[in-house]
Design a protein around this motif. Structure first.
Motif, PDB file in Angstrom:
ATOM      1  N   UNK A  49       0.836  -1.200   0.000  1.00  9.66           N
ATOM      2  CA  UNK A  49       0.000   0.000   0.000  1.00  9.66           C
ATOM      3  C   UNK A  49       0.860   1.234   0.000  1.00  9.66           C
ATOM      4  N   UNK A  50       0.691   2.077   1.049  1.00 11.16           N
ATOM      5  CA  UNK A  50       1.484   3.284   1.082  1.00 11.16           C
ATOM      6  C   UNK A  50       1.094   4.230   2.185  1.00 11.16           C
ATOM      7  N   UNK A  51       1.410   5.495   1.953  1.00 17.69           N
ATOM      8  CA  UNK A  51       1.296   6.522   2.980  1.00 17.69           C
ATOM      9  C   UNK A  51       0.708   7.792   2.362  1.00 17.69           C
ATOM     10  N   UNK A  52      -0.166   8.432   3.138  1.00 18.29           N
ATOM     11  CA  UNK A  52      -0.731   9.714   2.739  1.00 18.29           C
ATOM     12  C   UNK A  52      -0.294  10.758   3.752  1.00 18.29           C
ATOM     13  N   UNK A  53       0.273  11.846   3.268  1.00 22.36           N
ATOM     14  CA  UNK A  53       0.581  13.013   4.092  1.00 22.36           C
ATOM     15  C   UNK A  53      -0.527  14.012   3.815  1.00 22.36           C
ATOM     16  N   UNK A  54      -1.283  14.360   4.866  1.00 22.90           N
ATOM     17  CA  UNK A  54      -2.477  15.182   4.691  1.00 22.90           C
ATOM     18  C   UNK A  54      -2.361  16.482   5.479  1.00 22.90           C
ATOM     19  N   UNK A  55      -2.718  17.589   4.812  1.00 17.95           N
ATOM     20  CA  UNK A  55      -2.851  18.894   5.454  1.00 17.95           C
ATOM     21  C   UNK A  55      -4.341  19.172   5.533  1.00 17.95           C
ATOM     22  N   UNK A  56      -4.826  19.443   6.753  1.00 19.49           N
ATOM     23  CA  UNK A  56      -6.262  19.645   6.934  1.00 19.49           C
ATOM     24  C   UNK A  56      -6.523  20.684   8.013  1.00 19.49           C
ATOM     25  N   UNK A  57      -7.739  21.179   8.026  1.00 16.89           N
ATOM     26  CA  UNK A  57      -8.194  22.031   9.129  1.00 16.89           C
ATOM     27  C   UNK A  57      -8.501  21.107  10.308  1.00 16.89           C
ATOM     28  N   UNK A  58      -8.061  21.483  11.489  1.00 18.70           N
ATOM     29  CA  UNK A  58      -8.319  20.675  12.683  1.00 18.70           C
ATOM     30  C   UNK A  58      -9.799  20.716  13.025  1.00 18.70           C
ATOM     31  N   UNK A  59     -10.243  19.669  13.700  1.00 19.90           N
ATOM     32  CA  UNK A  59     -11.606  19.604  14.210  1.00 19.90           C
ATOM     33  C   UNK A  59     -11.540  19.271  15.693  1.00 19.90           C
ATOM     34  N   UNK A  60     -12.622  19.434  16.384  1.00 24.42           N
ATOM     35  CA  UNK A  60     -12.674  19.078  17.792  1.00 24.42           C
ATOM     36  C   UNK A  60     -12.472  20.270  18.701  1.00 24.42           C
ATOM     37  N   UNK A  61     -12.400  19.955  19.994  1.00 27.99           N
ATOM     38  CA  UNK A  61     -12.357  20.983  21.036  1.00 27.99           C
ATOM     39  C   UNK A  61     -11.145  21.903  20.932  1.00 27.99           C
ATOM     40  N   UNK A  62     -10.039  21.399  20.443  1.00 32.96           N
ATOM     41  CA  UNK A  62      -8.797  22.171  20.402  1.00 32.96           C
ATOM     42  C   UNK A  62      -8.588  22.899  19.066  1.00 32.96           C
ATOM     43  N   UNK A  63      -9.553  22.799  18.160  1.00 31.60           N
ATOM     44  CA  UNK A  63      -9.375  23.342  16.810  1.00 31.60           C
ATOM     45  C   UNK A  63      -9.155  24.848  16.778  1.00 31.60           C
ATOM     46  N   UNK A  64      -9.756  25.583  17.702  1.00 26.97           N
ATOM     47  CA  UNK A  64      -9.565  27.041  17.698  1.00 26.97           C
ATOM     48  C   UNK A  64      -8.127  27.399  18.063  1.00 26.97           C
ATOM     49  N   UNK A  65      -7.533  26.641  18.957  1.00 25.59           N
ATOM     50  CA  UNK A  65      -6.155  26.910  19.388  1.00 25.59           C
ATOM     51  C   UNK A  65      -5.106  26.341  18.428  1.00 25.59           C
ATOM     52  N   UNK A  66      -5.426  25.206  17.840  1.00 24.84           N
ATOM     53  CA  UNK A  66      -4.514  24.542  16.899  1.00 24.84           C
ATOM     54  C   UNK A  66      -5.300  24.179  15.631  1.00 24.84           C
ATOM     55  N   UNK A  67      -5.511  25.139  14.750  1.00 24.78           N
ATOM     56  CA  UNK A  67      -6.386  24.913  13.602  1.00 24.78           C
ATOM     57  C   UNK A  67      -5.766  24.143  12.433  1.00 24.78           C
ATOM     58  N   UNK A  68      -4.488  23.830  12.502  1.00 22.29           N
ATOM     59  CA  UNK A  68      -3.803  23.155  11.398  1.00 22.29           C
ATOM     60  C   UNK A  68      -3.436  21.732  11.825  1.00 22.29           C
ATOM     61  N   UNK A  69      -3.782  20.763  10.994  1.00 20.35           N
ATOM     62  CA  UNK A  69      -3.405  19.373  11.251  1.00 20.35           C
ATOM     63  C   UNK A  69      -2.575  18.851  10.091  1.00 20.35           C
ATOM     64  N   UNK A  70      -1.408  18.330  10.402  1.00 27.84           N
ATOM     65  CA  UNK A  70      -0.576  17.596   9.454  1.00 27.84           C
ATOM     66  C   UNK A  70      -0.624  16.138   9.906  1.00 27.84           C
ATOM     67  N   UNK A  71      -1.121  15.263   9.053  1.00 22.10           N
ATOM     68  CA  UNK A  71      -1.286  13.864   9.438  1.00 22.10           C
ATOM     69  C   UNK A  71      -0.571  12.947   8.462  1.00 22.10           C
ATOM     70  N   UNK A  72       0.010  11.879   8.991  1.00 22.41           N
ATOM     71  CA  UNK A  72       0.628  10.828   8.197  1.00 22.41           C
ATOM     72  C   UNK A  72      -0.165   9.558   8.460  1.00 22.41           C
ATOM     73  N   UNK A  73      -0.791   9.045   7.413  1.00 21.75           N
ATOM     74  CA  UNK A  73      -1.648   7.861   7.516  1.00 21.75           C
ATOM     75  C   UNK A  73      -1.047   6.759   6.660  1.00 21.75           C
ATOM     76  N   UNK A  74      -0.835   5.584   7.265  1.00 20.85           N
ATOM     77  CA  UNK A  74      -0.243   4.481   6.512  1.00 20.85           C
ATOM     78  C   UNK A  74      -1.178   3.286   6.451  1.00 20.85           C
ATOM     79  N   UNK A  75      -0.822   2.330   5.616  1.00 18.57           N
ATOM     80  CA  UNK A  75      -1.587   1.086   5.486  1.00 18.57           C
ATOM     81  C   UNK A  75      -0.817  -0.071   6.113  1.00 18.57           C
TER      82      UNK A  75
END
Length: 150
Positions: A49-75
């Motif tokens: 499979x592989x890996x996805x590097x994702x840039x997204x707007x944060x969600x949840x209770x902490x989103x106002x303080x940390x609105x940027x999410x960089x995520x690495x998702x693998x298979x």
């Protein structure tokens, strides 16, 4: 990192979600170090499979303080539930007295980069035995006052 992915015939994809911040003021070297660590672990524990590097707007209770999410998702193989809580624990050095802390750059050697300067900026999640996601949540403006000087 591309050679490691190519050697294992894994895909590496970048996804930028709508609504994600276009610009942040941060420490690019530290972010690069953390993402390289996330990607290195992803390729290490992924056979197919592989890996996805994702840039997204944060969600949840902490989103106002940390609105940027960089995520690495693998298979890859995923992370057992009983190990997820200790992933970001401080590294322990096998030699020297427990109180001894060797410094590397501006951070103690026994603390992973993801723990600096705020321990709540990361998370790890397994997706039903089908891989793992590591996410770094960031503010739009980096607060340099929380970083220790050397």
């Amino acid at each position: 990192m591309r050679p490691q992915f190519d050697a294992k015939q894994l895909y590496l994809r970048l996804e930028i979600e709508p609504g994600a911040a276009q610009r942040i003021d941060s420490d690019p070297d530290k972010i690069r170090q953390i993402l390289k660590n996330f990607l290195s672990n992803a390729v290490k524990f992924t056979a197919r499979g592989g890996v996805v590097l994702r840039l997204a707007a944060s969600t949840g209770a902490d989103a106002a303080r940390r609105p940027v999410t960089l995520a690495v998702q693998d298979t890859g193989i995923g992370i057992p539930r009983d190990k997820q809580a200790v992933i970001f624990e401080a590294f322990k050095q096998p030699t020297g007295p427990p109180a001894e802390v060797r410094r590397v750059g501006s951070r103690p050697h026994h603390q992973p980069a993801a723990r600096q300067p705020d321990r709540r900026c990361h998370r790890a999640r397994q997706r039903g035995g089908r891989g793992a996601t590591f996410a770094l949540r960031l503010p739009l403006q980096f607060d340099r006052s929380v970083v220790p000087t050397t």
